[in-house]
Write a protein that holds these residues in place. Structure first.
Motif, PDB file in Angstrom:
ATOM      1  N   ASN A   1       8.693  -6.170  -7.056  1.00 31.25           N
ATOM      2  CA  ASN A   1       8.459  -5.434  -8.293  1.00 31.25           C
ATOM      3  C   ASN A   1       7.738  -4.144  -7.891  1.00 31.25           C
ATOM      4  O   ASN A   1       6.712  -4.198  -7.217  1.00 31.25           O
ATOM      5  CB  ASN A   1       7.602  -6.331  -9.205  1.00 31.25           C
ATOM      6  N   HIS A   2       8.313  -2.999  -8.264  1.00 31.73           N
ATOM      7  CA  HIS A   2       7.707  -1.719  -7.874  1.00 31.73           C
ATOM      8  C   HIS A   2       7.886  -0.700  -8.996  1.00 31.73           C
ATOM      9  O   HIS A   2       8.965  -0.588  -9.570  1.00 31.73           O
ATOM     10  CB  HIS A   2       8.354  -1.204  -6.586  1.00 31.73           C
ATOM     11  N   ALA A   3       6.819   0.022  -9.282  1.00 33.50           N
ATOM     12  CA  ALA A   3       6.885   1.090 -10.276  1.00 33.50           C
ATOM     13  C   ALA A   3       5.991   2.213  -9.816  1.00 33.50           C
ATOM     14  O   ALA A   3       5.031   2.001  -9.072  1.00 33.50           O
ATOM     15  CB  ALA A   3       6.418   0.579 -11.626  1.00 33.50           C
TER      16      ALA A   3
ATOM     17  N   GLY B   1      15.811   2.287  -3.521  1.00 36.06           N
ATOM     18  CA  GLY B   1      15.179   3.553  -3.890  1.00 36.06           C
ATOM     19  C   GLY B   1      14.723   3.609  -5.337  1.00 36.06           C
ATOM     20  O   GLY B   1      14.552   2.593  -6.008  1.00 36.06           O
ATOM     21  N   ASP B   2      14.547   4.858  -5.786  1.00 37.36           N
ATOM     22  CA  ASP B   2      13.875   5.093  -7.076  1.00 37.36           C
ATOM     23  C   ASP B   2      14.789   4.908  -8.280  1.00 37.36           C
ATOM     24  O   ASP B   2      15.204   5.877  -8.920  1.00 37.36           O
ATOM     25  CB  ASP B   2      13.300   6.512  -7.092  1.00 37.36           C
ATOM     26  N   ASN B   3      15.046   3.654  -8.599  1.00 37.20           N
ATOM     27  CA  ASN B   3      15.789   3.386  -9.843  1.00 37.20           C
ATOM     28  C   ASN B   3      14.858   3.579 -11.043  1.00 37.20           C
ATOM     29  O   ASN B   3      13.719   4.024 -10.896  1.00 37.20           O
ATOM     30  CB  ASN B   3      16.385   1.973  -9.792  1.00 37.20           C
TER      31      ASN B   3
ATOM     32  N   LEU C   1       0.869  -1.175   0.000  1.00 36.47           N
ATOM     33  CA  LEU C   1       0.000   0.000   0.000  1.00 36.47           C
ATOM     34  C   LEU C   1       0.906   1.225   0.000  1.00 36.47           C
ATOM     35  O   LEU C   1       1.622   1.485   0.970  1.00 36.47           O
ATOM     36  CB  LEU C   1      -0.891   0.001   1.244  1.00 36.47           C
ATOM     37  N   ASP C   2       0.909   1.925  -1.108  1.00 40.19           N
ATOM     38  CA  ASP C   2       1.695   3.153  -1.203  1.00 40.19           C
ATOM     39  C   ASP C   2       0.844   4.310  -0.657  1.00 40.19           C
ATOM     40  O   ASP C   2      -0.308   4.113  -0.236  1.00 40.19           O
ATOM     41  CB  ASP C   2       2.160   3.367  -2.653  1.00 40.19           C
ATOM     42  N   ILE C   3       1.392   5.510  -0.691  1.00 40.54           N
ATOM     43  CA  ILE C   3       0.832   6.637   0.072  1.00 40.54           C
ATOM     44  C   ILE C   3      -0.675   6.888  -0.039  1.00 40.54           C
ATOM     45  O   ILE C   3      -1.246   7.507   0.839  1.00 40.54           O
ATOM     46  CB  ILE C   3       1.563   7.960  -0.268  1.00 40.54           C
TER      47      ILE C   3
HETATM   48  C1  GLC Z   1       9.195   7.611  -3.102  1.00 36.44           C
HETATM   49  C2  GLC Z   1       9.602   6.164  -2.901  1.00 36.44           C
HETATM   50  C3  GLC Z   1       8.779   5.278  -3.793  1.00 36.44           C
HETATM   51  C4  GLC Z   1       7.309   5.511  -3.495  1.00 36.44           C
HETATM   52  C5  GLC Z   1       6.955   6.968  -3.668  1.00 36.44           C
HETATM   53  C6  GLC Z   1       5.532   7.269  -3.228  1.00 36.44           C
HETATM   54  O1  GLC Z   1       9.543   8.032  -4.382  1.00 36.44           O
HETATM   55  O2  GLC Z   1      10.958   5.970  -3.110  1.00 36.44           O
HETATM   56  O3  GLC Z   1       9.116   3.936  -3.602  1.00 36.44           O
HETATM   57  O4  GLC Z   1       6.527   4.715  -4.339  1.00 36.44           O
HETATM   58  O5  GLC Z   1       7.823   7.764  -2.896  1.00 36.44           O
HETATM   59  O6  GLC Z   1       5.333   6.930  -1.920  1.00 36.44           O
END
Ligand code: GLC
Length: 716
Positions: free
Chosen positions: A488-490, A430-432, A206-208
């Motif tokens: 896996n994350h995008a 992190g954000d590759n 669950l992202d933000i």
């Molecule tokens: C940052 C994190 C990334 C996440 C994003 C939103 O960029 O590194 O993983 O998805 O914030 O929360």
């Protein structure tokens, strides 16, 4: 400078009065005589400046997640945790301050620089042969670490900084993330798609957007109605939900986390003593003072709001801390923009104007605007201790779990970190980007992380930024199945789940992920041994093979004690060149069932590797222990093991296992597999060295000599 002897192999050289970062767990110091600094030379200048003259072929290994290859020589590194989403070649800092390295060559020794602020390591950048460490202030602890070989130096360092974090075993399952699955329905679609296709999966993130207005420790009921029941329903399907927690706390009267933090003085303050304000996702935020033990205690307890409803894992983010802007600086820039109206912006003024806007975020000047109150009640400016922020956020969470769910393991990893944080959680890199070069970057980051103790780690598989194509995600997955954290994350790009492309690609990724699950017995055993014995998990070839060819290998890795990896990281490749430092067994296949195994001779080869194939190599007199693919890690207890052995004369493997859930370290199983050859006769033996096992049969598939394959079944 004062000298302390930590052990026969470790000396501490203390300059001035260094800040106590608590990176080192050895707290009793024994003063030594007036020994001069070993290996390094002091040079005059401001602060502490140390140099070392390298031989032409000396290698520098380590420095954690930093860019710059497995051999870090030839570049400059700035130790300063940085929120940077463009990991382009010239970058000198990423999210971690990982300040341990080994110089290997004429002399072989380790250096750990225990310093929480910004400093520079020039690893042969200004002058190819000169390594230079520049600490701006006069206060730093320099540890020189020796040992009979590089592995021993790593072990000595890791004993100094304490044991690495242990995740639950389900944390070795496949994990699916995206910024964002916006509501319960979208999460369910992911789970349905994975289960329908039979692609194994253990977690969805669950992202933000799961929060109310990006407020930590809240769940938006509109998007996730009846959250506890939803968590439970997912658990029944073998899925754990992993929410993100960000460092910045939204400033909003009535939001209880903010109110309480404000009332109790848990936030970082300005020089005048007001709460420091910086902006992140929700706009204006306050920043918990993680250096203050009371804040940590409070923060650590907040996680119970989610663990109480069944959540068992978290990722901590934006904890460098990331600052989009500070309101006062933003005002200044707005004024400047206004005053530029109607101006003729030329080469000088235009770029200055543009930079003012582009450089609003993560400014060093802003990091100088706030203060902490630390464990000794001392007020300290953030900039001086910047690298301790993410570390102490992870620590706050981990200490909370130790208090509030002490029996169970909790999944936890962070973006920012420094040495010491490895005791409390893992990290991701992190954000590759979805770039081919970033698969190679990921491969090269892993050994540095292992050396620094960040064993539970991995990259955003498939790449976080930019659009990925099926081939890239497939190849990346085929590498990541060996990294402890397989996620896996995008963010904001085209969908990147294994099933999002075409059916064939979905099958290839499914095969690789099934292979991952089948390999968990070995990967987990090696991970746990690396934790318990302070060893590396993914290491450069040079740590086992010291020939000059192996020492230069930048795109193959050792994984645990038995395997060597040769991942494909270029587009449209049909294979790749590989180097074998000794005769090895090549395992290749599209999944654990469809595979072939053959012997390859020491030396250079070109290996055909089709898009659906994962190759790995089993070293001489070593073995690979496999279970079977499952839908999720806890679906079944593994009772049958298949062990593939590359036998020359005698191979011994200590197979570690435990329940993977509890923090009780006394209950584990250690089995010893011994396979021998005497003349034509091949024998296999299984001994239970410690604890009990649920394994009932071990099938050995033994490759002995040129083409002899012997099968042995051992019942327990
Ligand atoms: C940052 C994190 C990334 C996440 C994003 C939103 O960029 O590194 O993983 O998805 O914030 O929360």
């Amino acid at each position: 400078m004062a000298v302390y002897k930590i052990s026969d192999d470790i000396s501490l050289y203390r300059y001035g009065k260094p800040y106590d970062t608590e990176a080192v767990v050895v707290r009793e110091l024994e003063k030594a005589g007036d020994e001069p600094l070993k290996y390094l030379q002091e040079i005059e200048g401001k602060g502490v400046n140390l140099t070392y003259t390298m031989d032409r072929d000396d290698i520098i290994f380590g420095l954690g997640e930093n860019m710059g290859g497995i051999n870090k020589r030839g570049r400059e590194y700035i130790s300063f945790c940085t929120d940077d989403y463009e990991h382009t070649e010239g970058k000198r800092s990423l999210y971690g301050a990982h300040t341990f390295f080994i110089v290997d060559g004429r002399d072989t020794f380790g250096v750990f620089i225990d310093y929480p602020g910004k400093f520079k390591i020039d690893a042969g950048f200004t002058h190819r042969d000169i390594l230079e460490i520049e600490i701006p202030t006069g206060d730093v602890d320099i540890y020189i670490i020796e040992g009979e070989d590089k592995n021993q130096i790593v072990k000595n360092f890791r004993e100094l900084v304490g044991r690495s974090y242990i995740p639950p075993k389900w944390g070795f399952g496949y994990q699916q993330c995206r910024w964002s699955y916006l509501n319960a329905g979208e999460v369910e679609q992911v789970v349905d798609a994975m289960r329908e296709r039979g692609i194994p999966c253990d977690t969805v993130y669950l992202d933000i957007d799961y929060m109310v207005d990006f407020k930590d420790f809240t769940v938006d009921e509109k998007k996730f109605p009846k959250f506890p029941q939803f968590v439970e329903r997912m658990r029944e399907r073998g899925i754990r939900l992993i929410p993100i927690i960000d460092a910045g706390v939204k400033i909003e009267a009535g939001y209880d986390v903010y109110d309480e933090g404000e009332e109790k003085g848990y936030f970082c303050t300005t020089n005048e003593g007001d709460t420091f304000v910086g902006a992140v996702w929700p706009g204006r935020c306050a920043f918990p003072d993680f250096l203050n033990p009371d804040t940590r205690r409070w923060w650590g307890n907040l996680y119970t709001r989610l663990t109480d409803v069944g959540i068992e894992g978290f990722w901590n983010d934006m904890n460098e801390p990331a600052l989009f802007y500070t309101p006062d600086h933003l005002e200044e820039v707005i004024e400047e923009v206004k005053s530029s109206q109607g101006e003729n912006l030329d080469i000088y003024s235009f770029f200055k104007f543009k930079d003012r806007v582009v450089e609003l975020s993560n400014r060093e000047e802003d990091y100088k605007k706030f203060w902490h109150r630390d464990k000794d009640g001392r007020r300290i400016n953030h900039h001086e201790v910047h690298n301790l922020y993410g570390y102490n956020m992870t620590r706050a969470a981990s200490e909370g779990f130790a208090r509030n769910r002490s029996e169970e393991r909790t999944l936890l990893f962070s973006r920012a970190s420094s040495i010491g944080a490895h005791r409390y959680g893992g990290i991701w890199t992190g954000d590759n980007k979805s770039w081919w070069s970033h698969i190679l970057l990921n491969i090269q980051q892993m050994p540095g992380l292992s050396m620094c103790g960040f064993l539970y780690s991995g990259g955003d598989t498939g790449g976080f930024g930019d659009h990925a194509d099926a081939e890239l995600v497939t190849r990346w997955t085929q590498f990541s199945i060996f990294t402890p954290l397989l996620r896996n994350h995008a963010g904001g790009t085209r969908p990147q789940e294994p099933y999002s492309f075409d059916d064939d690609s979905a099958e290839y990724m499914k095969g690789a992920i099934e292979l991952r699950y089948a390999m968990i017995p070995y990967l987990y055993s090696e991970f746990m041994k690396a934790v318990r014995e302070d060893r590396g998990y993914m290491m450069p070839l040079a740590f086992e093979y010291d020939d000059s060819r192996s020492r230069g290998v930048e795109d193959q890795l050792l994984c645990g004690e038995s395997l060597m990896l040769t991942p494909v990281y270029t587009q449209n490749a049909r294979g790749r060149y590989i180097y074998l430092p000794e005769d090895m067994l090549c395992w290749r296949g599209r999944d654990p069932r469809n595979r072939e195994i053959h012997r390859l001779k020491k030396g250079e080869h070109y290996l055909n590797i089709a898009i659906d194939e994962v190759p790995f190599f089993i070293r001489r007199d070593r073995m690979m222990v496999m279970g079977k693919p499952l839908n999720y890690v806890e679906e079944e207890v593994i009772r049958e093991l298949n062990v593939v052995v590359n036998l020359e004369s005698k191979a011994v493997y200590d197979f570690y296992d435990d329940d993977g859930k509890t923090t009780n370290e006394a209950d584990y199983s250690l089995m010893r597999f011994t396979v021998r050859r005497k003349g034509e006769e091949v024998t296999a033996k299984v001994e239970q060295v410690a604890g009990e096992t649920q394994v009932v049969v071990v099938n050995f598939e033994i490759y002995a000599g040129e083409d002899q394959v012997v099968k042995r079944k051992v019942y327990l």
